[in-house]
Scaffold this active site. Sequence first.
Site, PDB file in Angstrom:
ATOM      1  N   TYR A 155       0.909  -1.223   0.058  1.00  0.00           N
ATOM      2  CA  TYR A 155       0.018   0.099  -0.206  1.00  0.00           C
ATOM      3  C   TYR A 155       0.787   1.073   0.035  1.00  0.00           C
ATOM      4  CZ  TYR A 155      -3.839   3.103   1.682  1.00  0.00           C
ATOM      5  OH  TYR A 155      -4.707   4.185   1.903  1.00  0.00           O
ATOM      6  N   LYS A 159       1.013   4.063  -2.969  1.00  0.00           N
ATOM      7  CA  LYS A 159       0.638   5.519  -2.455  1.00  0.00           C
ATOM      8  C   LYS A 159       1.642   6.460  -2.732  1.00  0.00           C
ATOM      9  CE  LYS A 159      -3.784   4.975  -1.436  1.00  0.00           C
ATOM     10  NZ  LYS A 159      -4.921   5.152  -2.432  1.00  0.00           N
TER      11      LYS A 159
HETATM   12  P1  NAP Z   1     -13.495   2.117   0.904  1.00  0.00           P
HETATM   13  O1  NAP Z   1     -14.354   2.667   2.014  1.00  0.00           O
HETATM   14  O2  NAP Z   1     -12.899   0.631   1.506  1.00  0.00           O
HETATM   15  O3  NAP Z   1     -14.057   2.132  -0.593  1.00  0.00           O
HETATM   16  C1  NAP Z   1     -13.228   1.914  -1.522  1.00  0.00           C
HETATM   17  C2  NAP Z   1     -13.745   2.088  -3.142  1.00  0.00           C
HETATM   18  O4  NAP Z   1     -13.102   1.931  -3.802  1.00  0.00           O
HETATM   19  C3  NAP Z   1     -15.051   1.339  -3.121  1.00  0.00           C
HETATM   20  O5  NAP Z   1     -16.058   1.994  -3.741  1.00  0.00           O
HETATM   21  C4  NAP Z   1     -14.689   0.298  -3.917  1.00  0.00           C
HETATM   22  O6  NAP Z   1     -15.689  -0.410  -4.801  1.00  0.00           O
HETATM   23  C5  NAP Z   1     -13.670   0.906  -4.804  1.00  0.00           C
HETATM   24  N1  NAP Z   1     -12.619  -0.166  -5.303  1.00  0.00           N
HETATM   25  C6  NAP Z   1     -11.771  -0.863  -4.900  1.00  0.00           C
HETATM   26  N2  NAP Z   1     -11.144  -1.708  -5.891  1.00  0.00           N
HETATM   27  C7  NAP Z   1     -11.476  -0.974  -6.893  1.00  0.00           C
HETATM   28  C8  NAP Z   1     -11.237  -1.350  -8.280  1.00  0.00           C
HETATM   29  N3  NAP Z   1     -10.398  -2.283  -8.607  1.00  0.00           N
HETATM   30  N4  NAP Z   1     -11.892  -0.718  -9.254  1.00  0.00           N
HETATM   31  C9  NAP Z   1     -12.927   0.319  -8.989  1.00  0.00           C
HETATM   32  N5  NAP Z   1     -13.270   0.386  -7.982  1.00  0.00           N
HETATM   33  C10 NAP Z   1     -12.505  -0.243  -6.810  1.00  0.00           C
HETATM   34  O7  NAP Z   1     -12.172   3.206   0.977  1.00  0.00           O
HETATM   35  P2  NAP Z   1     -11.883   4.543   1.650  1.00  0.00           P
HETATM   36  O8  NAP Z   1     -11.481   4.553   3.036  1.00  0.00           O
HETATM   37  O9  NAP Z   1     -13.049   5.554   1.159  1.00  0.00           O
HETATM   38  O10 NAP Z   1     -10.629   5.089   0.728  1.00  0.00           O
HETATM   39  C11 NAP Z   1     -10.686   5.808  -0.421  1.00  0.00           C
HETATM   40  C12 NAP Z   1      -9.432   6.083  -0.972  1.00  0.00           C
HETATM   41  O11 NAP Z   1      -8.639   6.943  -0.114  1.00  0.00           O
HETATM   42  C13 NAP Z   1      -8.392   4.738  -1.113  1.00  0.00           C
HETATM   43  O12 NAP Z   1      -7.471   5.144  -2.365  1.00  0.00           O
HETATM   44  C14 NAP Z   1      -7.659   4.853  -0.005  1.00  0.00           C
HETATM   45  O13 NAP Z   1      -6.447   3.956   0.052  1.00  0.00           O
HETATM   46  C15 NAP Z   1      -7.454   6.245   0.504  1.00  0.00           C
HETATM   47  N6  NAP Z   1      -6.989   6.428   1.792  1.00  0.00           N
HETATM   48  C16 NAP Z   1      -7.953   6.194   2.708  1.00  0.00           C
HETATM   49  C17 NAP Z   1      -7.680   6.468   4.284  1.00  0.00           C
HETATM   50  C18 NAP Z   1      -8.621   6.215   5.213  1.00  0.00           C
HETATM   51  O14 NAP Z   1      -8.388   6.315   6.396  1.00  0.00           O
HETATM   52  N7  NAP Z   1      -9.932   5.868   4.948  1.00  0.00           N
HETATM   53  C19 NAP Z   1      -6.607   7.029   4.283  1.00  0.00           C
HETATM   54  C20 NAP Z   1      -5.735   7.564   3.539  1.00  0.00           C
HETATM   55  C21 NAP Z   1      -6.154   7.024   2.119  1.00  0.00           C
HETATM   56  P3  NAP Z   1     -16.481  -1.881  -4.255  1.00  0.00           P
HETATM   57  O15 NAP Z   1     -17.067  -1.674  -3.095  1.00  0.00           O
HETATM   58  O16 NAP Z   1     -17.360  -2.207  -5.581  1.00  0.00           O
HETATM   59  O17 NAP Z   1     -15.260  -2.833  -4.358  1.00  0.00           O
END
Ligand code: NAP
Length: 248
Positions: A155, A159
């Site tokens: 990851y 990133k």
């Molecule tokens: P999340 O709640 O797990 O949601 C992930 C989303 O990405 C879902 O809509 C999922 O769709 C979609 N997805 C996953 N793999 C995919 C693929 N191969 N093609 C198309 N869609 C895909 O994640 P989140 O926490 O909102 O995170 C969103 C972004 O922010 C990510 O890039 C994550 O790394 C980044 N981020 C998050 C945090 C945090 O604390 N939450 C911190 C830093 C960065 P499905 O449900 O249909 O699979």
Amino acid sequence: MVLNGKAAIVTGSSRGIGRAIALALAKEGVAVLVNYKSGASAAAEVVEAIQGIGGRAMVYQADVANPAEAEAMVKAAQAEFGKVDILVNNAGITRDNLIFRMKDEDWDSVIGANLKGAFNCIKFAGRGMFRNHFGRIINISSVAGLVGNSGQANYSAAKAGLIGLTRTMAKELGSRNITVNAIAPGLIYTDMTSSLPEDVKKKMLAQVPLKRFGSPDEVAGLVVYLASESAGYITGQTITIDGGMVCI
Ligand code: NAP
């Protein structure tokens, strides 16, 4: 509405941060393609929510890691909206493990969804932006890409890769009035973080000066700003939104 008449693709917008971004852009007058990989009903609910506030949205299933699916998604948005002005590469997954236990497929799938997905979408959506002399590309990275995180070799590499991709795209596309920036969130309350064990969450929060998780809406507000005319001279940057966790 600061973005009236614009069209966007938000990858991974069926849940969490992507959902908040899709809704925030729609509130500013943007037509939004809501992308998901497997959660069809969640994605359909986001489209309904956007339509419920008088916005325009379409739903599209695609695995962004797959070039043919990413290309077909961009074509679908262009056919429906006539163009893609804003691309938010938000789709992401984690498959955590310490390096000696990390399986090849966990490395490949995390690099695929988080990094190759962004490469694919920029390649296909960037062409239209290049022709139109306008574009806003926003890549959702992470503080893990800036400072690393034990158990997240895959990851944090993906990133960090997104940050390099952001800087290079800013240089390649800038002459056509396309800005490319990254956002590095810290701890944001979504499905990705809510499943962490309580003691891990407590330890992580101890490192956050603001002593709380961020909300998806707070990240979405930054995306709206970076997509707006006001941010037209910002490109190649990585902006952290982490409650002060990483100060570099
Ligand atoms: P999340 O709640 O797990 O949601 C992930 C989303 O990405 C879902 O809509 C999922 O769709 C979609 N997805 C996953 N793999 C995919 C693929 N191969 N093609 C198309 N869609 C895909 O994640 P989140 O926490 O909102 O995170 C969103 C972004 O922010 C990510 O890039 C994550 O790394 C980044 N981020 C998050 C945090 C945090 O604390 N939450 C911190 C830093 C960065 P499905 O449900 O249909 O699979």
